[in-house]
Design a protein around this motif. Structure first.
Motif, PDB file in Angstrom:
ATOM      1  N   PRO A   1      -5.065 -22.887  22.299  1.00 33.59           N
ATOM      2  CA  PRO A   1      -5.192 -24.157  23.025  1.00 33.59           C
ATOM      3  C   PRO A   1      -4.065 -25.146  22.744  1.00 33.59           C
ATOM      4  O   PRO A   1      -3.686 -25.914  23.625  1.00 33.59           O
ATOM      5  CB  PRO A   1      -6.543 -24.698  22.533  1.00 33.59           C
ATOM      6  CG  PRO A   1      -7.307 -23.473  22.155  1.00 33.59           C
ATOM      7  CD  PRO A   1      -6.298 -22.545  21.566  1.00 33.59           C
TER       8      PRO A   1
ATOM      9  N   ARG B   1      -6.793 -30.661  23.782  1.00 34.55           N
ATOM     10  CA  ARG B   1      -7.048 -29.719  24.876  1.00 34.55           C
ATOM     11  C   ARG B   1      -8.373 -28.991  24.650  1.00 34.55           C
ATOM     12  O   ARG B   1      -8.560 -28.331  23.636  1.00 34.55           O
ATOM     13  CB  ARG B   1      -5.894 -28.719  24.972  1.00 34.55           C
ATOM     14  CG  ARG B   1      -4.553 -29.415  25.221  1.00 34.55           C
ATOM     15  CD  ARG B   1      -3.388 -28.470  25.028  1.00 34.55           C
ATOM     16  NE  ARG B   1      -2.114 -29.199  25.054  1.00 34.55           N
ATOM     17  CZ  ARG B   1      -0.924 -28.658  24.790  1.00 34.55           C
ATOM     18  NH1 ARG B   1      -0.858 -27.365  24.464  1.00 34.55           N
ATOM     19  NH2 ARG B   1       0.166 -29.389  24.837  1.00 34.55           N
ATOM     20  N   THR B   2      -9.256 -29.117  25.606  1.00 31.10           N
ATOM     21  CA  THR B   2     -10.608 -28.557  25.475  1.00 31.10           C
ATOM     22  C   THR B   2     -10.955 -27.577  26.592  1.00 31.10           C
ATOM     23  O   THR B   2     -12.105 -27.165  26.718  1.00 31.10           O
ATOM     24  CB  THR B   2     -11.648 -29.691  25.464  1.00 31.10           C
ATOM     25  OG1 THR B   2     -11.553 -30.422  26.702  1.00 31.10           O
ATOM     26  CG2 THR B   2     -11.423 -30.648  24.300  1.00 31.10           C
TER      27      THR B   2
ATOM     28  N   TYR C   1     -10.510 -24.516  26.937  1.00 35.51           N
ATOM     29  CA  TYR C   1     -11.066 -23.236  26.487  1.00 35.51           C
ATOM     30  C   TYR C   1     -12.588 -23.312  26.375  1.00 35.51           C
ATOM     31  O   TYR C   1     -13.305 -22.358  26.714  1.00 35.51           O
ATOM     32  CB  TYR C   1     -10.439 -22.825  25.152  1.00 35.51           C
ATOM     33  CG  TYR C   1     -10.954 -23.607  23.964  1.00 35.51           C
ATOM     34  CD1 TYR C   1     -12.041 -23.149  23.220  1.00 35.51           C
ATOM     35  CD2 TYR C   1     -10.384 -24.831  23.603  1.00 35.51           C
ATOM     36  CE1 TYR C   1     -12.528 -23.881  22.137  1.00 35.51           C
ATOM     37  CE2 TYR C   1     -10.857 -25.556  22.536  1.00 35.51           C
ATOM     38  CZ  TYR C   1     -11.930 -25.080  21.806  1.00 35.51           C
ATOM     39  OH  TYR C   1     -12.424 -25.807  20.747  1.00 35.51           O
ATOM     40  N   ALA C   2     -13.104 -24.447  25.870  1.00 40.30           N
ATOM     41  CA  ALA C   2     -14.550 -24.608  25.727  1.00 40.30           C
ATOM     42  C   ALA C   2     -15.219 -24.627  27.101  1.00 40.30           C
ATOM     43  O   ALA C   2     -16.285 -24.025  27.303  1.00 40.30           O
ATOM     44  CB  ALA C   2     -14.867 -25.883  24.957  1.00 40.30           C
ATOM     45  N   ARG C   3     -14.595 -25.297  28.045  1.00 35.89           N
ATOM     46  CA  ARG C   3     -15.143 -25.344  29.407  1.00 35.89           C
ATOM     47  C   ARG C   3     -15.190 -23.932  30.004  1.00 35.89           C
ATOM     48  O   ARG C   3     -16.191 -23.539  30.627  1.00 35.89           O
ATOM     49  CB  ARG C   3     -14.285 -26.247  30.288  1.00 35.89           C
ATOM     50  CG  ARG C   3     -14.748 -26.307  31.752  1.00 35.89           C
ATOM     51  CD  ARG C   3     -13.853 -27.182  32.609  1.00 35.89           C
ATOM     52  NE  ARG C   3     -13.958 -28.580  32.226  1.00 35.89           N
ATOM     53  CZ  ARG C   3     -13.027 -29.237  31.524  1.00 35.89           C
ATOM     54  NH1 ARG C   3     -11.924 -28.607  31.123  1.00 35.89           N
ATOM     55  NH2 ARG C   3     -13.187 -30.511  31.221  1.00 35.89           N
TER      56      ARG C   3
ATOM     57  N   ILE D   1     -18.818 -30.276  26.254  1.00 38.26           N
ATOM     58  CA  ILE D   1     -17.541 -29.632  25.959  1.00 38.26           C
ATOM     59  C   ILE D   1     -16.921 -30.189  24.691  1.00 38.26           C
ATOM     60  O   ILE D   1     -16.429 -29.436  23.832  1.00 38.26           O
ATOM     61  CB  ILE D   1     -16.573 -29.795  27.155  1.00 38.26           C
ATOM     62  CG1 ILE D   1     -17.077 -28.971  28.345  1.00 38.26           C
ATOM     63  CG2 ILE D   1     -15.149 -29.383  26.773  1.00 38.26           C
ATOM     64  CD1 ILE D   1     -16.322 -29.225  29.625  1.00 38.26           C
ATOM     65  N   ASP D   2     -16.947 -31.498  24.543  1.00 41.06           N
ATOM     66  CA  ASP D   2     -16.336 -32.111  23.365  1.00 41.06           C
ATOM     67  C   ASP D   2     -17.073 -31.724  22.082  1.00 41.06           C
ATOM     68  O   ASP D   2     -16.456 -31.549  21.027  1.00 41.06           O
ATOM     69  CB  ASP D   2     -16.307 -33.631  23.510  1.00 41.06           C
ATOM     70  CG  ASP D   2     -15.327 -34.105  24.578  1.00 41.06           C
ATOM     71  OD1 ASP D   2     -14.352 -33.370  24.829  1.00 41.06           O
ATOM     72  OD2 ASP D   2     -15.548 -35.177  25.157  1.00 41.06           O
TER      73      ASP D   2
ATOM     74  N   ASP E   1     -16.024 -28.127  21.257  1.00 41.56           N
ATOM     75  CA  ASP E   1     -14.646 -28.156  20.756  1.00 41.56           C
ATOM     76  C   ASP E   1     -14.584 -28.707  19.337  1.00 41.56           C
ATOM     77  O   ASP E   1     -13.886 -28.157  18.470  1.00 41.56           O
ATOM     78  CB  ASP E   1     -13.781 -29.003  21.695  1.00 41.56           C
ATOM     79  CG  ASP E   1     -12.423 -29.333  21.103  1.00 41.56           C
ATOM     80  OD1 ASP E   1     -11.620 -28.399  20.893  1.00 41.56           O
ATOM     81  OD2 ASP E   1     -12.175 -30.532  20.837  1.00 41.56           O
ATOM     82  N   ASP E   2     -15.301 -29.776  19.084  1.00 36.32           N
ATOM     83  CA  ASP E   2     -15.304 -30.377  17.753  1.00 36.32           C
ATOM     84  C   ASP E   2     -15.823 -29.383  16.713  1.00 36.32           C
ATOM     85  O   ASP E   2     -15.262 -29.261  15.617  1.00 36.32           O
ATOM     86  CB  ASP E   2     -16.168 -31.643  17.755  1.00 36.32           C
ATOM     87  CG  ASP E   2     -16.203 -32.321  16.399  1.00 36.32           C
ATOM     88  OD1 ASP E   2     -15.159 -32.844  15.964  1.00 36.32           O
ATOM     89  OD2 ASP E   2     -17.275 -32.313  15.757  1.00 36.32           O
TER      90      ASP E   2
ATOM     91  N   ARG F   1     -13.171 -26.540  16.109  1.00 38.39           N
ATOM     92  CA  ARG F   1     -12.028 -27.006  15.314  1.00 38.39           C
ATOM     93  C   ARG F   1     -12.417 -27.252  13.854  1.00 38.39           C
ATOM     94  O   ARG F   1     -11.631 -26.983  12.936  1.00 38.39           O
ATOM     95  CB  ARG F   1     -11.418 -28.263  15.943  1.00 38.39           C
ATOM     96  CG  ARG F   1     -10.625 -27.984  17.203  1.00 38.39           C
ATOM     97  CD  ARG F   1      -9.907 -29.211  17.741  1.00 38.39           C
ATOM     98  NE  ARG F   1     -10.825 -30.207  18.247  1.00 38.39           N
ATOM     99  CZ  ARG F   1     -11.164 -31.317  17.617  1.00 38.39           C
ATOM    100  NH1 ARG F   1     -10.629 -31.600  16.423  1.00 38.39           N
ATOM    101  NH2 ARG F   1     -12.018 -32.176  18.155  1.00 38.39           N
TER     102      ARG F   1
END
Length: 270
Positions: free
Chosen positions: A129, A150-151, A153-155, A242-243, A246-247, A250
Motif C-alpha cells: 500500500p 492509503r487504505t 487495500y482494506a476496501r 475501512i479505517d 486499516d488501523d 498496521r
C-alpha cells in the motif's frame, strides 16, 4: 499460461501469468538471491492453504527492492505453481527493458480493478500500500509502517470478501542509506504530473550520492520476511469500517516489525 477457465475470467495482464515461465525464472534466480541476502521467509504455515487472499506488506529497498524476489520463491515452494500469485506494481517498474515480461511473472499494473479481478478468480494478490513512498522511507524511519494514508487495500478485501494476510519485511532498507524522499523537490520539478510524487536522495554503492533515476546496487543486507496471522475484515462487523480495519492491520504489522528489529544485532549483517 494460466488455466483457460481461469483466464476467461481475467482481464488483460492478469491472463498473461505463465507458471512455467515463472518457475524457470524462479529456479534460476532464487539460489543467487537467497545467498546474497541470506533471505528467510517465515510464517507461511499461517497462510490460508487455498483460495483467494490479499497479502499486505511494507515495501523496502528503493527501486531495486528485493521484496518480491525474496517472497515469491518461498510462496511457490510452499504452494506450488498451480496457485497464482499476482503482485501489484507502480507503472514505473514496467519502463525497464524487461518490463514487458513482468506480467508473465504475475507482476501487473496496480489498480483496484486488477486486484478485484484477481481475487475473484481465487488468486493471491500481493500489495504494497505504501508503494514507492514506503520503499524510500528515510533510514531513520526504516522500521516504521507507513502507508501514507492509503487504505484502498482494506476496501478491496471487504468488497471481495477475502482475508487480509499481513506480512512484514526487514533488512532491505539497510541496502543503502535513504536520506530523504525528496517530496518537496519532486513538487518543485512538477513530477506529480507524471505520477511521481517523490525524488529520493540516497547514498550507496557504486554511485555514492544519487537521486531516484540512478539506483545504487543493494548491499547484501540480511532480509527477513514474516507472514502474520490472517485478518478477517468481517470480524469488525457486518459492514466493516475501512479505517478501523486499516488501523488494526498496521498496528499488527508494526508490532511484528518492532519485534524483528529488536532481534537484529547489526545493520546489514542482521
Amino acid at each position: 499460461m494460466v488455466d483457460n477457465v481461469v483466464a476467461e475470467r481475467l482481464p488483460g495482464e492478469l491472463a498473461k501469468w505463465d507458471p512455467a515461465f515463472t518457475k524457470r525464472v524462479t529456479e534460476a534466480a532464487w539460489p543467487l538471491i537467497r545467498r546474497y541476502f541470506r533471505a528467510e521467509v517465515r510464517g507461511l504455515e499461517l497462510f490460508p492453504p487455498s483460495g483467494a487472499a490479499l497479502l499486505v506488506c511494507n515495501h523496502s529497498g528503493g527501486m531495486l527492492t528485493p521484496d518480491v524476489p525474496v517472497f515469491g520463491p518461498a510462496f511457490f515452494a510452499k504452494f506450488g505453481y498451480g496457485r497464482p500469485l499476482y503482485t501489484l506494481a507502480h507503472y514505473g517498474i514496467f519502463l525497464v527493458p524487461w518490463g514487458p515480461l513482468l506480467p508473465r511473472l504475475g507482476v501487473v499494473h496496480a489498480s483496484p480493478e486488477a486486484a478485484t479481478a484477481a481475487l475473484r478468480s481465487g488468486a493471491v494478490v500481493l500489495v504494497f500500500p505504501g508503494g514507492d513512498y514506503d520503499a524510500y522511507r528515510p533510514t531513520y524511519q526504516q522500521n516504521v509502517i507507513d502507508f501514507d494514508g492509503r487504505t484502498g487495500y482494506a476496501r478491496t478485501a471487504i468488497e471481495t470478501g477475502v482475508p487480509i494476510v499481513p506480512m512484514v519485511s526487514i533488512g532491505a532498507q539497510e541496502t543503502q542509506f535513504f536520506l530523504s524522499r525528496g517530496t518537496q523537490l519532486a513538487y518543485r520539478l512538477g513530477l506529480p504530473r507524471i505520477r511521481a510524487e517523490i525524488m529520493p536522495l540516497t547514498v550507496g554503492l557504486p554511485f555514492g550520492f544519487t537521486v531516484f533515476f540512478l539506483p545504487n546496487w543493494p548491499l547484501p543486507s540480511k532480509i527477513v520476511m514474516e507472514v502474520l496471522e490472517p485478518v478477517d475484515p468481517f470480524a469488525f462487523g457486518k459492514n466493516p469500517d475501512i479505517d478501523e480495519v486499516d488501523d488494526h492491520v498496521r498496528r499488527v504489522m508494526q508490532r511484528a516489525l518492532d519485534r524483528l528489529a529488536r532481534q537484529r544485532r547489526f545493520p546489514i549483517l542482521g
